[in-house]
Design a protein around this motif. Sequence first.
Motif, PDB file in Angstrom:
ATOM      1  N   ARG A 106      27.931  40.671  31.541  1.00  0.00           N
ATOM      2  CA  ARG A 106      28.099  41.903  32.336  1.00  0.00           C
ATOM      3  C   ARG A 106      29.344  41.723  33.189  1.00  0.00           C
ATOM      4  N   PHE A 107      30.301  42.599  33.028  1.00  0.00           N
ATOM      5  CA  PHE A 107      31.574  42.442  33.737  1.00  0.00           C
ATOM      6  C   PHE A 107      31.945  43.760  34.406  1.00  0.00           C
ATOM      7  N   MET A 108      32.127  43.701  35.724  1.00  0.00           N
ATOM      8  CA  MET A 108      32.540  44.888  36.468  1.00  0.00           C
ATOM      9  C   MET A 108      33.958  44.734  37.003  1.00  0.00           C
ATOM     10  N   ALA A 109      34.236  43.570  37.597  1.00  0.00           N
ATOM     11  CA  ALA A 109      35.552  43.329  38.184  1.00  0.00           C
ATOM     12  C   ALA A 109      35.774  41.828  38.305  1.00  0.00           C
ATOM     13  N   VAL A 110      37.039  41.420  38.293  1.00  0.00           N
ATOM     14  CA  VAL A 110      37.371  39.996  38.388  1.00  0.00           C
ATOM     15  C   VAL A 110      36.842  39.394  39.683  1.00  0.00           C
ATOM     16  N   GLY A 111      36.987  40.121  40.784  1.00  0.00           N
ATOM     17  CA  GLY A 111      36.635  39.587  42.092  1.00  0.00           C
ATOM     18  C   GLY A 111      35.181  39.210  42.266  1.00  0.00           C
ATOM     19  N   GLU A 112      34.278  39.780  41.465  1.00  0.00           N
ATOM     20  CA  GLU A 112      32.855  39.462  41.628  1.00  0.00           C
ATOM     21  C   GLU A 112      32.525  38.041  41.192  1.00  0.00           C
ATOM     22  N   TRP A 113      33.466  37.373  40.540  1.00  0.00           N
ATOM     23  CA  TRP A 113      33.222  36.014  40.057  1.00  0.00           C
ATOM     24  C   TRP A 113      33.877  34.960  40.937  1.00  0.00           C
ATOM     25  N   TYR A 114      34.331  35.379  42.112  1.00  0.00           N
ATOM     26  CA  TYR A 114      34.926  34.477  43.097  1.00  0.00           C
ATOM     27  C   TYR A 114      34.227  34.649  44.439  1.00  0.00           C
ATOM     28  N   ASP A 115      33.980  33.541  45.129  1.00  0.00           N
ATOM     29  CA  ASP A 115      33.492  33.631  46.502  1.00  0.00           C
ATOM     30  C   ASP A 115      34.609  34.094  47.431  1.00  0.00           C
TER      31      ASP A 115
END
Length: 221
Positions: free
Chosen positions: A188-197
Amino acid sequence: MRYEDRAQAGRELARRLRETRERGGLPGGTVVLALPRGGVPVAAEVARALDAPLDVLIVRKIGAPQHEEYAIGALAGDDPPYVDESAVAALRLAPEELDARVAAERAEARRREECYRRGRPAPDLTGRSVVVVDDGLATGATARVALRHVRGARPRRLVLAVPVGEAGAVAALGEEADEVVCGYRPPRFMAVGEWYDDFRQLTDAEVLDVLDDRDGRSPGG
């Protein structure tokens, strides 16, 4: 899977790229090209691990009205812009508005080129292995333009490397690069930033600090 920040993502990505090099996937002299701003701290870790020169490739996303993070195209240098015609049609974007967006992004690309290069020429990529690095891949428009721009310089091998990417975009860009190295392809991919703290936006000064700190190496390698 999440990354603490771009530097940690770069170290994880570097591990995969060392494996690529060990199996002969990076023949000849390697050059690492970062897509500013977010790709720079990621690429710095990759360049350090590969003991390769680091430089930047200025590519500007052409964002949709009211949704600037959604790319409807991208451009690099003086190359003709890549435009997602289906997205433009869906948005009913008038030609004059698209032209204005292209002009604005080209002006910003030139500003950044002057800021980050400070008079230095771009590296000669002919016959070298080139690793293009960004902090993530969403629609793939920016990376597609970057790869096509580098391909025109006749590298020996062209690799795209990202810590995280949307699975469809990663697969599609396999047609542009000789290899795509992606640390994680979330279901599930919405945006790059959701995978970074920590995914805060970098400033020009921070980008220059990273470039200056890269072991004092000349980007010309």
